[in-house]
Design an enzyme around this catalytic site. Structure first.
Site: not given
Ligand code: PAF
Length: 288
Positions: A30-32, A36-37, A151-152, A157, A189
């Site tokens: 979801m960006g930002a 971690g991403h 990510g864990e 999720q 986060s």
């Molecule tokens: O983990 C997230 O950032 C969101 O839940 C995801 C998996 C990108 C779905 O919008």
């Protein structure tokens, strides 16, 4: 790095890469973006012919309108970081592009997400996982990735997405990647950007408590460990535990004693002021 806004462009791009026999790794975000991403992107780059990253703040997974309104958005910075990380393409669509018939229509398809979606976040964020399933299944159907990276930190999720993939019959390998933490232990986060400086100084107490609860758990019961974690975190003005559950990592069902499962994880959600932070820690793993 190619920036793609339209579904039609995405389908063309994926088609071209497939013709070149490139395997495709998808990193939904979801960006930002934070480190971690970027660790997910790095892994997707290493393991695939092409790494595609989606940047989309999915409205259907927010049960709280304020949370959606304040969710951090930094698209230009995200594009720069993704190019540096070696992503082949970024898919940054509008809401209309993802849900051409409207989000309400998308919500008509109810996913079978299993029991894993009914506990913890499932109780505290009604509808959240249906929203996650809507967007992730849409992305999977468009990109048809070989692998998808998550990510864990969002431990639940991942379990829910695995259930969704199974029930929808989608052929994709779900790759779970370790939590990345700041030097003081706070799990990275996008929401950390919403903390003011006093809250940012307080937030690492969540992980410190979780970490200290592991040796504590060796000589205490599950219930005592639960009380230790919630009591210690709630003793700080400005931190409030929403839930802390000690669960079997495979089913996400709460355990009453340590012997119930070889893999036991503690999952926590804490409000730091108005910012909702989540984290988790392993108490028992199949290897120890
Ligand atoms: O983990 C997230 O950032 C969101 O839940 C995801 C998996 C990108 C779905 O919008």
């Amino acid at each position: 790095m190619l920036i793609i806004r339209k579904v039609s462009e995405l389908l063309d791009y994926v088609g071209e890469r497939r013709q070149q026999n490139a395997s495709i790794g998808l990193v939904p975000t979801m960006g930002a973006l934070h480190k971690g991403h970027l660790s997910l992107v790095k892994r997707a780059v290493e393991e695939n012919g092409a790494a595609i990253v989606s940047l989309f703040v999915n409205p259907t997974q927010f049960n709280n309108p304020d949370d959606l309104a304040t969710y951090p958005r930094e698209e230009e910075r995200d594009f720069r970081l993704l190019a540096e990380a070696g992503a082949a393409a970024v898919f940054a669509p509008s809401v209309e592009e993802v849900y051409p018939d409207g989000a309400a229509r998308a919500a008509e398809h109810v996913f079978d997400l299993g029991r894993a979606a009914e506990v913890m976040e499932g109780i505290h964020r009604p509808g959240h996982f249906q929203g996650v399933a809507q967007v992730v299944s849409r992305l999977f159907n468009l990109v048809r990735p070989d692998r998808a990276y998550f990510g864990e930190k969002d431990f639940q999720q991942i379990a829910v997405i695995r259930n969704m993939v199974r029930s929808e019959g989608i052929d994709v390998d779900i790759v779970a990647c370790p939590i990345v933490r700041d030097s003081d232990g706070l799990a990275l986060s996008s929401r950390n950007a919403l903390l003011d400086s006093a809250q940012r100084a307080l937030a690492p107490e969540i992980y410190r408590t979780l970490r200290d609860s592991v040796p504590f758990s060796r000589t205490h019961t599950v219930e005592e460990t639960r009380d230790y974690v919630t009591g210690r975190i709630n003793s700080h003005d400005g931190l409030e535990v929403e839930y802390f559950e000690i669960v079997d990592a495979r089913t996400l069902e709460a355990v009453d004693n340590w012997e119930e499962s070889p893999w036991v994880v503690g999952c926590i959600t804490v409000y730091c002021g108005k910012v909702r932070l989540i984290d988790n820690i392993a108490y028992r793993t199949p290897n120890n």
